[in-house]
Design an enzyme around this catalytic site. Structure first.
Site, PDB file in Angstrom:
ATOM      1  N   TYR A 198      -2.030  29.887   8.174  1.00 24.80           N
ATOM      2  CA  TYR A 198      -1.875  31.011   9.103  1.00 24.80           C
ATOM      3  C   TYR A 198      -1.492  32.306   8.373  1.00 24.80           C
ATOM      4  O   TYR A 198      -2.163  32.683   7.423  1.00 24.80           O
ATOM      5  CB  TYR A 198      -0.854  30.681  10.211  1.00 24.80           C
ATOM      6  CG  TYR A 198      -0.880  29.234  10.597  1.00 24.80           C
ATOM      7  CD1 TYR A 198      -1.980  28.716  11.274  1.00 24.80           C
ATOM      8  CD2 TYR A 198       0.146  28.356  10.265  1.00 24.80           C
ATOM      9  CE1 TYR A 198      -2.046  27.370  11.613  1.00 24.80           C
ATOM     10  CE2 TYR A 198       0.097  27.011  10.602  1.00 24.80           C
ATOM     11  CZ  TYR A 198      -0.995  26.539  11.272  1.00 24.80           C
ATOM     12  OH  TYR A 198      -1.053  25.225  11.595  1.00 24.80           O
ATOM     13  N   LYS A 240      -6.101  19.212  12.757  1.00 17.43           N
ATOM     14  CA  LYS A 240      -7.207  20.166  12.933  1.00 17.43           C
ATOM     15  C   LYS A 240      -8.278  20.000  11.853  1.00 17.43           C
ATOM     16  O   LYS A 240      -9.438  20.325  12.072  1.00 17.43           O
ATOM     17  CB  LYS A 240      -6.653  21.605  12.938  1.00 17.43           C
ATOM     18  CG  LYS A 240      -5.734  21.880  14.142  1.00 17.43           C
ATOM     19  CD  LYS A 240      -4.963  23.192  13.996  1.00 17.43           C
ATOM     20  CE  LYS A 240      -4.048  23.442  15.193  1.00 17.43           C
ATOM     21  NZ  LYS A 240      -3.184  24.617  15.024  1.00 17.43           N
ATOM     22  N   VAL A 262       3.469  21.549  12.110  1.00 13.73           N
ATOM     23  CA  VAL A 262       4.875  21.800  12.458  1.00 13.73           C
ATOM     24  C   VAL A 262       5.722  20.519  12.506  1.00 13.73           C
ATOM     25  O   VAL A 262       6.930  20.590  12.741  1.00 13.73           O
ATOM     26  CB  VAL A 262       5.052  22.599  13.779  1.00 13.73           C
ATOM     27  CG1 VAL A 262       4.555  24.020  13.643  1.00 13.73           C
ATOM     28  CG2 VAL A 262       4.423  21.876  14.962  1.00 13.73           C
ATOM     29  N   SER A 299      -0.712  20.100  13.204  1.00 13.06           N
ATOM     30  CA  SER A 299      -1.930  20.866  12.891  1.00 13.06           C
ATOM     31  C   SER A 299      -2.762  20.303  11.738  1.00 13.06           C
ATOM     32  O   SER A 299      -3.879  20.768  11.516  1.00 13.06           O
ATOM     33  CB  SER A 299      -1.573  22.320  12.581  1.00 13.06           C
ATOM     34  OG  SER A 299      -1.271  22.964  13.784  1.00 13.06           O
ATOM     35  N   TYR A 306      -6.145  18.279  22.994  1.00 14.76           N
ATOM     36  CA  TYR A 306      -5.617  19.004  21.829  1.00 14.76           C
ATOM     37  C   TYR A 306      -4.212  18.484  21.468  1.00 14.76           C
ATOM     38  O   TYR A 306      -3.917  18.188  20.303  1.00 14.76           O
ATOM     39  CB  TYR A 306      -5.594  20.512  22.124  1.00 14.76           C
ATOM     40  CG  TYR A 306      -4.769  21.314  21.149  1.00 14.76           C
ATOM     41  CD1 TYR A 306      -5.214  21.548  19.854  1.00 14.76           C
ATOM     42  CD2 TYR A 306      -3.517  21.819  21.518  1.00 14.76           C
ATOM     43  CE1 TYR A 306      -4.442  22.263  18.951  1.00 14.76           C
ATOM     44  CE2 TYR A 306      -2.742  22.539  20.636  1.00 14.76           C
ATOM     45  CZ  TYR A 306      -3.202  22.754  19.343  1.00 14.76           C
ATOM     46  OH  TYR A 306      -2.429  23.456  18.464  1.00 14.76           O
TER      47      TYR A 306
HETATM   48  N1  GLN Z   1       0.811  21.268  18.406  1.00 14.00           N
HETATM   49  C1  GLN Z   1       1.278  22.428  17.725  1.00 14.00           C
HETATM   50  C2  GLN Z   1       1.089  23.665  18.601  1.00 14.00           C
HETATM   51  O1  GLN Z   1       0.099  23.774  19.241  1.00 14.00           O
HETATM   52  C3  GLN Z   1       0.548  22.568  16.436  1.00 14.00           C
HETATM   53  C4  GLN Z   1       0.984  23.778  15.638  1.00 14.00           C
HETATM   54  C5  GLN Z   1       1.149  23.529  14.176  1.00 14.00           C
HETATM   55  O2  GLN Z   1       1.307  22.408  13.703  1.00 14.00           O
HETATM   56  N2  GLN Z   1       1.178  24.608  13.420  1.00 14.00           N
HETATM   57  O3  GLN Z   1       1.917  24.516  18.649  1.00 14.00           O
END
Ligand code: GLN
Length: 303
Positions: free
Chosen positions: A239, A66, A257, A63, A188
């Site tokens: 989050y 992003k 993650v 993430s 994505y």
């Molecule tokens: N690719 C992961 C997902 O969509 C990204 C989530 C994350 O890093 N928090 O679940």
């Protein structure tokens, strides 16, 4: 400030947490990563670099990607971007569907999965070759030409990506995304699969640290947009743990993650930390602790 000594002291202090949490295993390819790794790198705007442990080992940025996607979308769409995605903290898990249904397909912010899937859709709409352009932007902002997607990770996530597929379907139902669901999801997942190490991440995020207008690979952000991007990181980067990160660390940041976390001390330094074991909110246990101690020891934070 002797940052090198501070990084060493931090590591000693957080060792008791080394076995806490576990790596993301809902993405099968990430379950194979050795969870007992740690790296940290701090780069100052004046060019000093402080690396510690495995700061040169690449991992899945997940993430954290992003932020790059948001920078590109802000550069392309400007304030018009906020018609398709909000900028309020969600207080829910990164992959939650609950608000998306109630709020009729407009994601709360660009850093939850629903919001980043909208960013992927925008880049697919606006660019002729979004996959190449995304990589070119990331390589350019970090000054490293060998950064790449990891297709094993992207495909592995697609195979088990049931929740993200549900999110994309709901976005499509509400007309928030316009491209083919499969194309949006795969793009994505590819962005999430990009691999970088702490040194490369800290270098890339210097662009958001020194508050100088920038242009990389044709994507331009003004000083004011850099401020706004940091504001979204501060309020939404973690989050349902964004408040906790603000409270403990006091810097804008973004987690993934893969176990990576990036944080910015405006005008002074960017810092990347990586350790794969995650807490229940999907944020690196050692990473959170390390950054908490960094701003505690240095007494440097935005608050
Ligand atoms: N690719 C992961 C997902 O969509 C990204 C989530 C994350 O890093 N928090 O679940």
């Amino acid at each position: 400030m002797d940052y090198q000594k501070i990084l060493e002291d931090i590591y000693k202090e957080i060792l008791p947490y080394a076995k806490e949490g576990k790596q993301a295993d809902y993405i099968p390819a990430l379950a194979k990563v050795n969870p007992d790794q740690f790296g940290m790198c701090l780069k100052t705007v004046t060019g000093e670099v402080y690396s510690y442990k495995q700061a040169d080992i690449r991992f899945s940025i997940q993430s954290i990607s992003k932020v790059f996607a948001l920078a590109m979308c802000l550069s392309i769409r400007g304030e018009g971007l906020w018609k398709s995605v909000g900028k309020e903290p969600s207080g829910t898990a990164f992959n939650s569907l609950v608000q998306l249904e109630i709020e009729k397909g407009i994601p709360r912010n660009p850093f939850i999965n629903a919001g980043a899937i909208v960013l992927a859709d925008i880049l697919l709409t606006e660019l002729k070759d979004p996959e190449t352009d995304f990589l070119t932007f990331v390589r350019s902002i970090s000054g490293c030409d060998t950064i790449d997607y990891n297709m094993e990770v992207a495909c592995s996530e697609r195979e088990k990506g049931y929740l993200n597929a549900a999110i994309a379907n709901m976005l499509k139902y509400h007309g928030t995304i316009s491209n083919d669901i499969e194309d949006v999801l795969m793009f994505y997942f590819k962005m999430c699969s990009v691999e970088m190490n702490c040194e490369e991440l800290a270098a890339a995020f210097l662009a958001f640290t020194n508050y100088t207008p920038f242009e990389y690979a044709g994507y331009r952000l003004s000083k004011s947009r850099i401020k706004r991007l940091n504001a979204v990181m501060q309020t939404c980067g973690f989050y349902d743990e964004a408040g906790e990160f603000s409270y403990l660390v006091g810097l804008p940041g973004k987690s993934g993650v893969g176990g990576g976390i990036i944080a910015i001390y405006p005008h002074r330094y960017s810092v990347a930390v990586w350790s794969p074991r995650l807490n229940s909110k999907g944020n690196s246990v050692m990473g959170m602790k390390a950054l908490e101690l960094l701003t505690t020891y240095t007494e440097e934070s935005i608050f």
